[in-house]
Design a protein around this motif. Structure first.
Motif, PDB file in Angstrom:
ATOM      1  N   UNK A 155      39.370  60.178  34.508  1.00  0.00           N
ATOM      2  CA  UNK A 155      37.924  60.233  34.295  1.00  0.00           C
ATOM      3  C   UNK A 155      37.610  59.595  32.953  1.00  0.00           C
ATOM      4  N   UNK A 156      36.663  58.676  32.953  1.00  0.00           N
ATOM      5  CA  UNK A 156      36.273  58.052  31.687  1.00  0.00           C
ATOM      6  C   UNK A 156      35.523  59.067  30.833  1.00  0.00           C
ATOM      7  N   UNK A 157      35.778  59.026  29.547  1.00  0.00           N
ATOM      8  CA  UNK A 157      35.000  59.878  28.649  1.00  0.00           C
ATOM      9  C   UNK A 157      34.193  59.043  27.665  1.00  0.00           C
ATOM     10  N   UNK A 158      34.148  57.739  27.934  1.00  0.00           N
ATOM     11  CA  UNK A 158      33.366  56.859  27.063  1.00  0.00           C
ATOM     12  C   UNK A 158      32.719  55.787  27.927  1.00  0.00           C
ATOM     13  N   UNK A 159      31.433  55.600  27.752  1.00  0.00           N
ATOM     14  CA  UNK A 159      30.661  54.717  28.629  1.00  0.00           C
ATOM     15  C   UNK A 159      31.089  53.260  28.507  1.00  0.00           C
ATOM     16  N   UNK A 160      31.740  52.905  27.412  1.00  0.00           N
ATOM     17  CA  UNK A 160      32.142  51.508  27.227  1.00  0.00           C
ATOM     18  C   UNK A 160      33.424  51.148  27.981  1.00  0.00           C
ATOM     19  N   UNK A 161      34.116  52.156  28.461  1.00  0.00           N
ATOM     20  CA  UNK A 161      35.392  51.892  29.132  1.00  0.00           C
ATOM     21  C   UNK A 161      35.158  51.409  30.557  1.00  0.00           C
ATOM     22  N   UNK A 162      36.116  50.665  31.057  1.00  0.00           N
ATOM     23  CA  UNK A 162      36.024  50.149  32.425  1.00  0.00           C
ATOM     24  C   UNK A 162      36.730  51.108  33.389  1.00  0.00           C
ATOM     25  N   UNK A 163      36.293  51.096  34.654  1.00  0.00           N
ATOM     26  CA  UNK A 163      36.979  51.915  35.658  1.00  0.00           C
ATOM     27  C   UNK A 163      38.358  51.350  35.949  1.00  0.00           C
ATOM     28  N   UNK A 164      38.396  50.043  36.104  1.00  0.00           N
ATOM     29  CA  UNK A 164      39.639  49.367  36.438  1.00  0.00           C
ATOM     30  C   UNK A 164      39.870  48.279  35.392  1.00  0.00           C
ATOM     31  N   UNK A 165      41.080  48.193  34.891  1.00  0.00           N
ATOM     32  CA  UNK A 165      41.386  47.172  33.887  1.00  0.00           C
ATOM     33  C   UNK A 165      42.177  46.059  34.574  1.00  0.00           C
ATOM     34  N   UNK A 166      41.620  44.868  34.543  1.00  0.00           N
ATOM     35  CA  UNK A 166      42.215  43.757  35.286  1.00  0.00           C
ATOM     36  C   UNK A 166      42.975  42.833  34.347  1.00  0.00           C
ATOM     37  N   UNK A 167      44.166  42.440  34.775  1.00  0.00           N
ATOM     38  CA  UNK A 167      44.999  41.590  33.910  1.00  0.00           C
ATOM     39  C   UNK A 167      44.344  40.231  33.695  1.00  0.00           C
ATOM     40  N   UNK A 168      44.697  39.620  32.581  1.00  0.00           N
ATOM     41  CA  UNK A 168      44.183  38.296  32.262  1.00  0.00           C
ATOM     42  C   UNK A 168      45.197  37.241  32.672  1.00  0.00           C
ATOM     43  N   UNK A 169      44.689  36.133  33.201  1.00  0.00           N
ATOM     44  CA  UNK A 169      45.577  35.009  33.467  1.00  0.00           C
ATOM     45  C   UNK A 169      44.966  33.729  32.933  1.00  0.00           C
ATOM     46  N   UNK A 170      45.818  32.811  32.573  1.00  0.00           N
ATOM     47  CA  UNK A 170      45.375  31.515  32.081  1.00  0.00           C
ATOM     48  C   UNK A 170      45.274  30.572  33.284  1.00  0.00           C
ATOM     49  N   UNK A 171      44.132  29.932  33.413  1.00  0.00           N
ATOM     50  CA  UNK A 171      43.924  29.102  34.598  1.00  0.00           C
ATOM     51  C   UNK A 171      44.737  27.816  34.539  1.00  0.00           C
ATOM     52  N   UNK A 172      44.647  27.123  33.409  1.00  0.00           N
ATOM     53  CA  UNK A 172      45.288  25.813  33.335  1.00  0.00           C
ATOM     54  C   UNK A 172      46.299  25.799  32.191  1.00  0.00           C
ATOM     55  N   UNK A 173      47.559  25.786  32.528  1.00  0.00           N
ATOM     56  CA  UNK A 173      48.586  25.855  31.486  1.00  0.00           C
ATOM     57  C   UNK A 173      48.694  24.554  30.694  1.00  0.00           C
ATOM     58  N   UNK A 174      48.256  23.458  31.294  1.00  0.00           N
ATOM     59  CA  UNK A 174      48.389  22.164  30.607  1.00  0.00           C
ATOM     60  C   UNK A 174      47.511  22.050  29.371  1.00  0.00           C
ATOM     61  N   UNK A 175      46.380  22.725  29.391  1.00  0.00           N
ATOM     62  CA  UNK A 175      45.475  22.596  28.252  1.00  0.00           C
ATOM     63  C   UNK A 175      45.799  23.621  27.164  1.00  0.00           C
ATOM     64  N   UNK A 176      46.762  24.505  27.458  1.00  0.00           N
ATOM     65  CA  UNK A 176      47.165  25.489  26.449  1.00  0.00           C
ATOM     66  C   UNK A 176      47.908  24.809  25.311  1.00  0.00           C
ATOM     67  N   UNK A 177      47.741  25.357  24.116  1.00  0.00           N
ATOM     68  CA  UNK A 177      48.598  24.871  23.028  1.00  0.00           C
ATOM     69  C   UNK A 177      49.974  25.487  23.222  1.00  0.00           C
ATOM     70  N   UNK A 178      50.974  24.857  22.669  1.00  0.00           N
ATOM     71  CA  UNK A 178      52.342  25.373  22.755  1.00  0.00           C
ATOM     72  C   UNK A 178      52.918  25.357  21.345  1.00  0.00           C
ATOM     73  N   UNK A 179      53.789  26.288  21.016  1.00  0.00           N
ATOM     74  CA  UNK A 179      54.327  26.343  19.650  1.00  0.00           C
ATOM     75  C   UNK A 179      55.213  25.149  19.310  1.00  0.00           C
TER      76      UNK A 179
END
Ligand code: SF4
Ligand code: SF4
Lengths: 220, 608
Positions: free
Chosen positions: B216-240
């Motif tokens: 149960x959320x106890x803070x209105x700013x929290x999300x019900x479901x937390x969805x993972x992040x993905x990078x759409x285009x790996x080619x435009x990413x910087x690389x170390x």
């Protein structure tokens, strides 16, 4: 073409051991556009040969390394190029084209080390200097050393000490300047001198010590 | 500090100053970020994620990212004796001076090290005990997908690939700092960012049987479901590209070139196969450009193509050919881990591997075709034997086989299958004429213990108990008798603990904290692992370990990680669970989309 380079190794990189230093130089050279001459065989290597390994934790003003290149290069340029890619703490101070075909290792003759020792504040520093001078005035100076088969053996380091001077350099610190034999035949590891001092002065707390190779003397 | 460094093993673990290390004036940035790797330097510096984020943060002018590793026990002792606080390698400043600490969670057995590092830094272990002015402590990485067993220790977690979300968090941080708001206001701010999970904003309740009732959320700013992040285009990413070159011989002492993310295969025990979906590739051109720059900036003698299943890269052979052409004259080697061995790749290996030091590796994971169908490992006996035959004929004589024991539905027939397969490889070797093979056959059979992991079709299964695992190991020991075969196994306790912790819920936090207090650390290092201490910790905190590791979970039960969404549907996992029981194989993403749910993003392999 063999280039003999003299370099310094400062505090920042003093804990890098000999093998890691060799790897650092190899990679550094591979980052440059120098005409590298690789060795033949399965694992071609950059041709580098060092004079005398420096112990971990020891700084130096006087390290030597030979680098073999495919073509002739300008020594000033060579120095500049390497210094721009070596990590901070390593500095090439001089480069000459070497005509000597003997390995650097076999040319090493003597070394001069400066050993700084810091004692607990309340010790009588003059008295400590006297004690240390007495240790090294003896005819035989035996220290424990780990031998080939990991056994501890006693060795006499006196014949390898050419000269030793002790001076006060601060309120509670001294400097031992050690001139000794070095190289593949007769060599004195300065750590043995530190160990000897530590053992003989048991009861006096040594807060810190630092070893610095001031000079490596080559045969002409 | 200097005098202490003289007393420890490998002082360069703590000195930094490597080639390509980032140097900045900490007083000139708005956010000081400490990337914390809860293991020693040599392991942490072999981790690609550290390199990527370090580079990304440091490309920002307003941020300085530094590195922190777990000090080895000798250093820890000196630090505790002399009241030296845990510090970062770059500035040597202690962690309390930082704005944010980011831990990477690569394996569960590093959790006690995290607590040890916080403790050494003088930072309260529990999120609720941290006060205004202290750094925020966050975590990401594969184990973050089940954050519950360590939820109490972190202010927030990041789900999925970090490149974008970490920058959004940093922006939010700098804004928050400028506005001089409270700690809780910052957490409320980041809780709204996609992929960020603030555990304190959720209350958990339990049913009488101990299962989870609800979040149960106890803070209105929290999300019900937390969805993972993905990078759409790996080619435009910087690389170390300014790749740090360690002085120490680290585990992966080479340039690592990431070809793609994800894996098309979906082996049912493998968490990596699901959490990194969908497969997204970098273009061949981009990879060649990166390889060139990285070698130029490092002087390394080896490039490794790192991805989950290397040869699944679509243009794999032409990429490898191009790289060999470019780098062989420069004496730079190519290393090809996780390769599927077939005749083409054998030729390639022949070309790159002048010294045959490491031998050929196969991971059939199970001994019979039936069980390989259960786990969806599409590798047949025929594949392996024909590859071995070709390998023996071209001079290889060392074969390594990886198996798992304790897989769902496993019987002794399947274990006998391991023995049979190893023997058949030996037979294959002797069937090759003496003149065509190299002397000295060596077949190594390694058997690890199956660990059910969250976000896999096997998440509902229990693990074998220790006795059963030991009996199965004994069976293999007694039956793998051929002189050419060597059998490797590990004591099962560590895998059992891994299952307990991996599938844990919030009640596990107390046990982990207790284990730390009892002195557990470096649990993944056999020499320090102390099972008895862990069991004591469970007992003292009223956690029943078998409830987590051995219990078969009902398909309708609320799982501790159900509020995390990795974009693969739970229904798909249930389908795969049933397919496993029916010994039914699911084709890989390139053969036929199985409709796992990730396709809705419309990227990568799903739209190829
Ligand atoms: S091939 Fe199978 S085990 Fe390997 S990463 Fe892919 S899914 Fe996992
Ligand atoms: S949606 Fe289909 S193609 Fe995409 S990852 Fe899932 S199974 Fe593979």
């Amino acid at each position: 073409m063999i280039y003999r380079m003299k370099f310094e190794k400062h505090d920042e990189v003093k804990y890098i051991g000999h093998l890691d230093t060799m790897r650092t130089f190899t990679r550094c050279i591979k980052r440059t556009s120098l005409p590298i001459k690789f060795s033949k065989g399965f694992n071609p290597r950059v041709q580098l040969s060092f004079a005398l390994p420096l112990g971990v934790g020891v700084t130096s003003d006087s390290e030597y390394v030979d680098l073999e290149l495919e073509d002739e290069v300008d020594v000033i340029e060579l120095k500049k190029e390497l210094n721009s890619t070596l990590p901070d703490g390593f500095k090439i101070v001089n480069v000459i084209k070497s005509e000597n075909s003997k390995s650097l290792m076999s040319l090493v003759k003597e070394a001069i080390y400066e050993i700084g020792i810091e004692f607990e504040n309340d010790d009588d520093i003059e008295e400590l200097v006297q004690k240390i001078e007495n240790i090294f005035a003896q005819e035989v100076i035996e220290v424990e050393k780990q031998g080939k088969n990991k056994k501890i053996e006693l060795v006499n380091i006196k014949p390898n000490i050419l000269d030793i001077e002790v001076e006060v350099i601060g309120f509670s610190s001294i400097r031992v300047t050690l001139h000794c034999n070095a190289g593949s035949e007769n060599n004195l590891n300065p750590n043995l001198v530190v160990d000897k001092i530590k053992n003989e002065l048991a009861g006096t707390e040594i807060i810190d010590f630092n070893i610095h190779r001031r000079e490596l003397i080559l045969k002409d | 500090m200097d005098k202490f460094l003289k007393m420890v093993e490998k002082p360069i673990r703590y000195t930094g100053e490597e080639v390509n290390m980032c140097k900045k004036d900490p007083s000139k940035v708005k956010c000081r970020y400490a990337f914390c790797f809860p293991d020693v330097y040599e392991i942490g510096m072999s981790h690609l994620g550290l390199r990527i984020l370090y580079d990304l943060y440091n490309r920002r002018e307003d941020t300085y990212c530094e590195r922190v590793f777990a000090p080895w026990v000798d250093m820890e002792q000196i630090m505790r004796d002399n009241d030296i606080k845990l510090f970062a390698l770059e500035s040597k400043d202690e962690l309390m001076k930082f704005d944010m600490l980011g831990f990477t969670l690569q394996y569960e057995m590093s959790y006690t090290n995290i607590l040890n590092m916080l403790d050494l830094a003088g930072i309260p272990l529990l999120s609720k005990d941290r006060t205004e002015g202290m750094p925020f402590v966050m975590a990401g990485g594969p184990c973050a997908y089940n954050p519950e067993p360590i939820a109490d220790f972190f202010d927030f977690f990041v789900m999925g690939e970090g490149e974008e979300v970490n920058m959004e968090i940093t922006d939010a941080y700098i804004k928050w700092k400028d506005e001089k708001k409270t700690r809780i206001e910052f957490l409320e701010e980041v809780a709204q960012i996609e992929g960020v999970y603030v555990p304190a904003f959720y209350d958990v309740s339990y049913n009488e049987d101990g299962t989870i009732k609800e979040y149960k959320k106890n803070n209105a700013n929290a999300k019900d479901i937390i969805t993972k992040r993905i990078i759409k285009d790996l080619d435009t990413l910087t690389y170390p590209e300014k790749w740090i070159v360690p002085y120490l011989n680290v585990v992966h002492d080479r340039v690592m070139l990431e070809m793609f993310r994800g894996c098309i295969r979906g082996c049912r025990f493998c968490q990596a196969g699901y959490i990194y979906r969908p497969v997204r590739e970098k273009s061949k051109e981009r990879l060649k450009e990166l390889a060139k720059n990285l070698i130029k900036n490092t002087g390394y003698e080896e490039i490794s193509l790192t991805s989950l299943s290397t040869s699944d890269y679509r243009e794999f052979h032409s990429l490898a050919d191009d790289l060999i052409k470019e780098f062989k004259p420069k004496n730079v080697n190519l290393s090809l881990p996780s390769l599927r061995i077939d005749s083409i790749s054998l030729k390639l290996l022949d070309e790159v591997n002048q010294v045959r030091k490491s031998g050929l590796t196969f991971a059939p994971e199970a001994g019979t075709q039936r069980l390989r169908d259960v786990i969806n490992k599409g590798l047949t006996e025929e594949d392996i034997l024909s590859a071995c035959d070709k390998a023996f004929r071209s001079g290889w004589n060392t074969i390594k086989l990886y198996f798992m024991i304790g897989l769902p539905t496993e019987t002794y027939d399947d274990l006998q299958g391991i023995v049979d397969l190893a023997n058949k490889i030996v037979d294959t070797y002797y069937a090759v004429p003496k003149t065509e093979r190299t002397k000295g056959l060596s077949v190594t059979v390694s058997a690890s213990t199956f660990v059910p992991k969250p976000f896999t079709p096997f998440q509902w299964f229990g693990q074998d108990d220790i006795e059963t695992i030991k009996q199965k190991q004994d069976f293999l020991k007694n039956n793998l008798t051929n002189r050419a075969i060597k059998f490797n196994w590990h004591e099962p306790e560590i895998s059992v603990l891994e299952a307990i912790v991996a599938k844990g819920d919030r009640r596990m936090c107390k046990a982990i904290q207790r284990a730390f207090e009892l002195g557990c650390k470096f649990d993944s290092w056999g020499e320090f692992f102390d099972y008895e201490k862990w069991m004591q910790a469970f007992k003292e905190t009223n956690v029943e370990p078998k409830y987590y590791s051995e219990r078969k979970i009902g398909l309708d039960e609320r799982l501790p990680w159900d509020h995390i969404n990795i974009l693969v549907n739970k229904d798909f996992f249930k389908r795969e669970y049933n397919n496993a029981l029916n010994e039914k194989v699911t084709p890989n993403c390139r053969q036929n989309c199985a409709g796992c749910g990730v396709g809705k993003c419309g990227i990568g392999v799903c739209v190829e």
